[in-house]
Design a protein around this motif. Structure first.
Motif, short mmCIF file in Angstrom:
data_model
loop_
_atom_site.label_atom_id
_atom_site.label_comp_id
_atom_site.label_asym_id
_atom_site.label_seq_id
_atom_site.Cartn_x
_atom_site.Cartn_y
_atom_site.Cartn_z
N LEU A 88 38.62 27.78 48.21
CA LEU A 88 37.57 27.75 48.81
C LEU A 88 36.67 29.04 48.62
CD1 LEU A 88 38.20 26.74 52.10
CD2 LEU A 88 36.68 25.62 50.14
N GLN A 89 37.70 30.08 48.25
CA GLN A 89 36.97 31.55 47.97
C GLN A 89 36.95 31.36 46.95
OE1 GLN A 89 39.41 34.74 49.23
NE2 GLN A 89 38.66 36.39 47.07
N VAL A 136 35.94 28.77 44.79
CA VAL A 136 34.08 28.43 44.35
C VAL A 136 32.99 28.63 45.19
CG1 VAL A 136 33.34 26.13 45.73
CG2 VAL A 136 36.14 26.26 44.75
N THR A 137 33.22 29.48 46.19
CA THR A 137 32.04 29.96 47.13
C THR A 137 31.72 31.57 46.64
OG1 THR A 137 33.21 30.66 49.32
CG2 THR A 137 32.34 28.27 49.23
N LEU A 156 33.07 33.97 48.17
CA LEU A 156 32.93 34.78 49.41
C LEU A 156 34.55 35.69 49.68
CD1 LEU A 156 31.00 31.97 51.77
CD2 LEU A 156 30.09 34.52 50.88
N LEU A 198 37.03 34.20 51.89
CA LEU A 198 37.75 34.19 52.74
C LEU A 198 38.97 34.48 53.28
CD1 LEU A 198 36.29 30.44 52.39
CD2 LEU A 198 35.43 32.08 53.78
#
Length: 137
Positions: free
Chosen positions: A47-48, A50-51, A53, A55
């Motif tokens: 997820l990090q 992809v985004t 952020l 995370l």
């Protein structure tokens, strides 16, 4: 053990024993916690990516105390002093805090320079964390 029981063990450890350093924990409960934590860390890393952020750093900071508590209880179970886990707590906190700061400042103008300023420090702190983990094993 089925996956639902593994993640129930993880949830129970995080919610009921967030920073519990007293008592003992069995080998299977410890390794099931490590397995579930590893799976969630991989999900946070994906997820990090992809985004964009921080995370992974946030996840590692959130899991620092449950992991340290589990490690201290496991150390006490094998007859070693559970206070050795404080080395892991300090090095892990500093490492993740610096990594999160570098990621947050990377979007600023000339933010890529923060990697050159903090990069060697992150490498040294992570090396100290690795040495602490090897000593605790």
């Amino acid at each position: 053990m089925d996956p639902q029981a593994i993640f129930e063990n993880f949830r129970r450890t995080v919610s009921d024993h967030y920073f519990d350093m007293h008592g003992r924990v069995g080998r299977s409960q410890f390794w099931y916690f490590v397995l579930a934590s590893f799976v969630f860390a991989i999900a946070a890393a994906i997820l990090q990516g992809v985004t964009f952020l921080p995370l992974m750093a946030i996840y590692n900071l959130a899991m620092l105390f449950p992991t340290a508590g589990m490690g201290a209880r496991r150390l006490q179970d094998i007859g070693r002093d559970g206070k050795l886990v404080w080395i892991f707590i300090f090095a892990g906190f500093i490492s993740q805090f610096v990594a999160m700061t570098v990621m947050m400042t990377s979007w600023l103008p000339f933010g890529f320079l923060s990697f050159f300023l903090f990069g060697p420090m992150i490498v040294l702190i992570n090396f100290a964390l690795l040495v602490a983990c090897v000593v605790l094993i």
